[in-house]
Design a protein around this motif. Sequence first.
Motif, PDB file in Angstrom:
ATOM      1  N   ILE A 236     -29.652  30.983 -12.737  1.00  0.00           N
ATOM      2  CA  ILE A 236     -30.415  30.387 -11.635  1.00  0.00           C
ATOM      3  C   ILE A 236     -31.778  31.079 -11.614  1.00  0.00           C
ATOM      4  O   ILE A 236     -31.849  32.315 -11.582  1.00  0.00           O
ATOM      5  CB  ILE A 236     -29.717  30.591 -10.280  1.00  0.00           C
ATOM      6  N   MET A 237     -32.839  30.304 -11.638  1.00  0.00           N
ATOM      7  CA  MET A 237     -34.191  30.849 -11.608  1.00  0.00           C
ATOM      8  C   MET A 237     -34.760  30.744 -10.188  1.00  0.00           C
ATOM      9  O   MET A 237     -34.414  29.851  -9.423  1.00  0.00           O
ATOM     10  CB  MET A 237     -35.098  30.110 -12.584  1.00  0.00           C
ATOM     11  N   MET A 238     -35.659  31.660  -9.901  1.00  0.00           N
ATOM     12  CA  MET A 238     -36.269  31.744  -8.568  1.00  0.00           C
ATOM     13  C   MET A 238     -37.782  31.633  -8.700  1.00  0.00           C
ATOM     14  O   MET A 238     -38.403  32.360  -9.483  1.00  0.00           O
ATOM     15  CB  MET A 238     -35.883  33.083  -7.936  1.00  0.00           C
ATOM     16  N   VAL A 239     -38.413  30.720  -7.926  1.00  0.00           N
ATOM     17  CA  VAL A 239     -39.871  30.556  -7.910  1.00  0.00           C
ATOM     18  C   VAL A 239     -40.319  30.397  -6.456  1.00  0.00           C
ATOM     19  O   VAL A 239     -39.515  30.130  -5.550  1.00  0.00           O
ATOM     20  CB  VAL A 239     -40.333  29.336  -8.742  1.00  0.00           C
ATOM     21  N   GLN A 240     -41.632  30.552  -6.244  1.00  0.00           N
ATOM     22  CA  GLN A 240     -42.187  30.340  -4.914  1.00  0.00           C
ATOM     23  C   GLN A 240     -42.288  28.841  -4.643  1.00  0.00           C
ATOM     24  O   GLN A 240     -42.850  28.109  -5.447  1.00  0.00           O
ATOM     25  CB  GLN A 240     -43.567  30.972  -4.806  1.00  0.00           C
ATOM     26  N   PRO A 241     -41.786  28.368  -3.525  1.00  0.00           N
ATOM     27  CA  PRO A 241     -41.889  26.940  -3.215  1.00  0.00           C
ATOM     28  C   PRO A 241     -43.290  26.582  -2.751  1.00  0.00           C
ATOM     29  O   PRO A 241     -43.965  27.377  -2.097  1.00  0.00           O
ATOM     30  CB  PRO A 241     -40.874  26.757  -2.083  1.00  0.00           C
ATOM     31  N   SER A 242     -43.745  25.394  -3.109  1.00  0.00           N
ATOM     32  CA  SER A 242     -45.033  24.934  -2.611  1.00  0.00           C
ATOM     33  C   SER A 242     -44.875  24.555  -1.143  1.00  0.00           C
ATOM     34  O   SER A 242     -43.873  23.981  -0.734  1.00  0.00           O
ATOM     35  CB  SER A 242     -45.515  23.725  -3.419  1.00  0.00           C
ATOM     36  N   GLY A 243     -45.863  24.907  -0.345  1.00  0.00           N
ATOM     37  CA  GLY A 243     -45.815  24.570   1.070  1.00  0.00           C
ATOM     38  C   GLY A 243     -45.172  25.615   1.952  1.00  0.00           C
ATOM     39  O   GLY A 243     -45.166  25.481   3.185  1.00  0.00           O
ATOM     40  N   TYR A 244     -44.603  26.660   1.367  1.00  0.00           N
ATOM     41  CA  TYR A 244     -43.975  27.731   2.146  1.00  0.00           C
ATOM     42  C   TYR A 244     -44.528  29.075   1.661  1.00  0.00           C
ATOM     43  O   TYR A 244     -44.463  29.372   0.462  1.00  0.00           O
ATOM     44  CB  TYR A 244     -42.456  27.732   1.983  1.00  0.00           C
ATOM     45  N   ALA A 245     -45.053  29.865   2.576  1.00  0.00           N
ATOM     46  CA  ALA A 245     -45.596  31.175   2.221  1.00  0.00           C
ATOM     47  C   ALA A 245     -44.654  32.272   2.693  1.00  0.00           C
ATOM     48  O   ALA A 245     -44.339  32.363   3.887  1.00  0.00           O
ATOM     49  CB  ALA A 245     -46.967  31.367   2.846  1.00  0.00           C
ATOM     50  N   LEU A 257     -38.649  35.827   2.915  1.00  0.00           N
ATOM     51  CA  LEU A 257     -38.846  35.238   1.594  1.00  0.00           C
ATOM     52  C   LEU A 257     -38.395  33.780   1.586  1.00  0.00           C
ATOM     53  O   LEU A 257     -37.286  33.468   2.031  1.00  0.00           O
ATOM     54  CB  LEU A 257     -38.047  36.001   0.539  1.00  0.00           C
ATOM     55  N   TYR A 258     -39.280  32.933   1.085  1.00  0.00           N
ATOM     56  CA  TYR A 258     -38.916  31.536   0.827  1.00  0.00           C
ATOM     57  C   TYR A 258     -38.807  31.362  -0.683  1.00  0.00           C
ATOM     58  O   TYR A 258     -39.731  31.728  -1.426  1.00  0.00           O
ATOM     59  CB  TYR A 258     -39.974  30.585   1.382  1.00  0.00           C
ATOM     60  N   THR A 259     -37.703  30.825  -1.139  1.00  0.00           N
ATOM     61  CA  THR A 259     -37.482  30.686  -2.580  1.00  0.00           C
ATOM     62  C   THR A 259     -37.001  29.280  -2.921  1.00  0.00           C
ATOM     63  O   THR A 259     -36.215  28.681  -2.178  1.00  0.00           O
ATOM     64  CB  THR A 259     -36.426  31.697  -3.077  1.00  0.00           C
ATOM     65  N   THR A 260     -37.503  28.787  -4.038  1.00  0.00           N
ATOM     66  CA  THR A 260     -36.920  27.599  -4.655  1.00  0.00           C
ATOM     67  C   THR A 260     -36.039  28.070  -5.798  1.00  0.00           C
ATOM     68  O   THR A 260     -36.492  28.824  -6.668  1.00  0.00           O
ATOM     69  CB  THR A 260     -37.997  26.649  -5.197  1.00  0.00           C
ATOM     70  N   LEU A 261     -34.784  27.655  -5.800  1.00  0.00           N
ATOM     71  CA  LEU A 261     -33.838  28.033  -6.847  1.00  0.00           C
ATOM     72  C   LEU A 261     -33.505  26.812  -7.685  1.00  0.00           C
ATOM     73  O   LEU A 261     -33.288  25.714  -7.151  1.00  0.00           O
ATOM     74  CB  LEU A 261     -32.563  28.614  -6.232  1.00  0.00           C
ATOM     75  N   TYR A 262     -33.479  27.024  -9.007  1.00  0.00           N
ATOM     76  CA  TYR A 262     -33.139  25.907  -9.896  1.00  0.00           C
ATOM     77  C   TYR A 262     -32.429  26.439 -11.133  1.00  0.00           C
ATOM     78  O   TYR A 262     -32.566  27.618 -11.493  1.00  0.00           O
ATOM     79  CB  TYR A 262     -34.395  25.125 -10.289  1.00  0.00           C
ATOM     80  N   VAL A 263     -31.679  25.569 -11.749  1.00  0.00           N
ATOM     81  CA  VAL A 263     -31.013  25.880 -13.009  1.00  0.00           C
ATOM     82  C   VAL A 263     -31.743  25.114 -14.103  1.00  0.00           C
ATOM     83  O   VAL A 263     -31.813  23.880 -14.060  1.00  0.00           O
ATOM     84  CB  VAL A 263     -29.523  25.475 -12.975  1.00  0.00           C
TER      85      VAL A 263
END
Length: 292
Positions: A236-245, A257-263
Motif C-alpha cells: 500500500i502506497m501513501m501520498v498527499q491527497p490533493s485538496g487536503y493539507a 495527517l491526511y493521506t491517500t492510500l493506494y495499491v
Amino acid sequence: MKRYLYILLSVLCLVAVSCGKTQRTLYDGPDYIMFSDTLYVFGVVDDKECFEIPVCATKVSDKDRNIGVEVMVKEGNAIYGNQFKLESSTVVLPAGELTTNVLLKGIADNIEINSDVEVVLRLMIPEENVWTDYGTKTRVQLTRCCPYSRDSFVGYMKMSSSYALSYMVDYRRLFRAEADPEDENGLILKDFMYDGYDVKVHLCPEDRLNPVIEFDEQIFAATDIAFGTKYGEGYIMMVQPSGYASFYSTCENFLALYTTLYVPNVGTVGIFTHVCERISDGEAERIMNEGF
C-alpha cells in the motif's frame, strides 16, 4: 487585501510605452497618507517581537512629518496593554521618504490558544492628506502561536485514525516519533500503523500561521498484513491527497495527517485522517499497561 499597495504602485510608477521606448511618468496628484493595507495578520509567540505595519504617502516631503496613531478601542476586541501595545502613538515619516512603520507588539500569554484578537488603528492626519476612497484605518489580527521546536514532537504519540477505524480492530494506536537525522525538520513515525513500517514526514516552520506537513510518496504497509492477502505488487502506497493539507500544532503538540492510500496496479484504498498527539512517557506507560 493588498489593494493599497497596488494602487500606490500604479499611481507612483506609471509606465507608458511609446515608439519602442519606455517612459516613466511621475505621480503628480494629491499628497495622500494611508496604511498600505486594510488587514494584517500576525502570529504572536511572545511579548518581545515587533510587527511592522507600513504607512505610506503618495508624495515625499522636504521635512519630517509626525503622524499620530489612534487605537479604535470600540472597533476592536484586543485589550491595550494586556494583549498588545504600540511602541509609540506617533510615527515619523522622514523627509524624502514615502514609507514608515507603526510598531506593534502582541502579548502571547494573554491571548488564548486557538484564538485571535483584533486591533483597529487609525491615522490622525490632516483632512487634505486623507484619500476618502480608502480612509485612514487598518485592522490587525493577532493570532496566538507557540514557539516551534521539532523536539516537542519527539517521543510517544497516541493516534486516532479513520484508516484504523475502517480496517483495524482498534482505531487508536501508540507509536514513537523520532528525529530524522537526514532532515532537520523531519520526523520518523516508527511503526506508524503496522509494526515494521515507518512513515517519514517533514514539518514546515517557515510560516507560523500556516504550519503544514509535507511528505514524499512512500510505502505505508504490506497488503498481506493489512488485508490478509497479497494484492498487486504487495504494498500500500501513501501520498498527499490533493485538496487536503496536513498540518501540526505547536501549542498542542499534535500532527494531523491526511493521506491517500493506494495499491499500485490495483486501485485507491481511500483518503484517511490520522491525528497524532504527543504524550508523556508516563501516559504512554499507562496505555501500554492498561490500554486506552
